[in-house]
Write an enzyme that holds these catalytic residues in place. Sequence first.
Site, short mmCIF file in Angstrom:
data_model
loop_
_atom_site.label_atom_id
_atom_site.label_comp_id
_atom_site.label_asym_id
_atom_site.label_seq_id
_atom_site.Cartn_x
_atom_site.Cartn_y
_atom_site.Cartn_z
N GLN A 14 42.46 14.87 -10.79
CA GLN A 14 43.60 14.74 -10.36
C GLN A 14 44.91 15.52 -10.67
O GLN A 14 45.57 15.81 -9.69
CB GLN A 14 44.10 13.26 -10.77
N CYS A 34 35.67 5.89 -12.90
CA CYS A 34 34.84 6.53 -14.06
C CYS A 34 35.38 6.03 -15.43
O CYS A 34 34.71 5.83 -16.52
CB CYS A 34 34.78 7.87 -14.16
N CYS A 44 36.05 12.01 -8.20
CA CYS A 44 36.09 13.07 -9.70
C CYS A 44 34.91 13.70 -9.67
O CYS A 44 33.64 13.56 -9.30
CB CYS A 44 36.14 12.26 -10.97
N GLU A 45 35.31 15.11 -10.04
CA GLU A 45 34.16 16.11 -10.02
C GLU A 45 33.27 15.88 -11.39
O GLU A 45 32.29 16.51 -11.37
CB GLU A 45 34.78 17.66 -10.02
N HIS A 46 33.65 15.26 -12.32
CA HIS A 46 32.57 14.99 -13.41
C HIS A 46 31.92 13.85 -13.39
O HIS A 46 30.75 13.97 -13.91
CB HIS A 46 33.66 14.56 -14.66
N HIS A 47 32.17 12.93 -12.66
CA HIS A 47 31.19 11.86 -12.40
C HIS A 47 30.77 11.57 -10.92
O HIS A 47 29.79 10.75 -10.42
CB HIS A 47 31.80 10.68 -13.03
N HIS A 51 40.83 5.67 -11.83
CA HIS A 51 39.66 6.27 -11.63
C HIS A 51 38.57 5.31 -12.17
O HIS A 51 38.41 4.77 -13.31
CB HIS A 51 39.65 7.41 -12.82
ZN LIG Z 1 35.24 10.99 -13.81
#
Ligand SMILES: [Zn+2]
Length: 237
Positions: free
Chosen positions: A164, A194, A123-126, A192
Amino acid sequence: MSIASSNGSYHSDSSSTPDVTAASRVETRPDRNTQNGREPNIQPPSEELKDDMVDAVRTLLLGVGEDPEREGLLKTPKRVAEAMRFLTGGYNQSLEELVNGAIFDEGHNEMVLVRDINFFSLCEHHMLPFVGKAHVAYIPNQKVVGLSKLARVVEMYARRLQVQERLTRQIAEAVQTILEPKGVAVVMEGTHMCMVMRGVQKPGSWTVTSAMVGVFQEDQKTREEFLNLIRHQPSFF
Ligand SMILES: [Zn+2]
């Protein structure tokens, strides 16, 4: 109708020259979200940056209170940097190279579905993993693509920093671009890390995303047929 199931192991077939020039482009959404309409500055990873990556992982270790000099961690920064490059290897691939030579004019006009394609993404956030299964279907307009290529398309986009929702849409648009079929349907089911390991800490939660193009979007019966086919549990072994 053709249905295939994939466990994520593919033949490595070589590709050389692109062969999708004739395929007209669908209206694609931006590959990545951007800030104030600015194009993302994506550079091919350079060799020089490798050392910087190793140093950055060393800093991470210090940041979590570890001692990068202790025996078990000595080679960790190098290993992590290499693992990250592998897991984001999709940045170094292109759709054109990937499908090269694997598009066939079969005159086949019934649904082709590859189910249960394992995917592994970050995931690009975490930058934490999200993993699951993808189901990719299309209704050809004469042209079909080698079945393993559908799995490879999933893999190429999954091996980038993703959300996703975008990953699902990109796969559908890619199939639309290379084959100009009557329709494309992609459903992805993912869990996920995260969400599971941090944040709300909900193990067992799944995220389902779908992207429907053409007849799958317009015709309820076609869409239902697809959804029924991915619900059925096959047992081969
Ligand atoms: Zn994430």
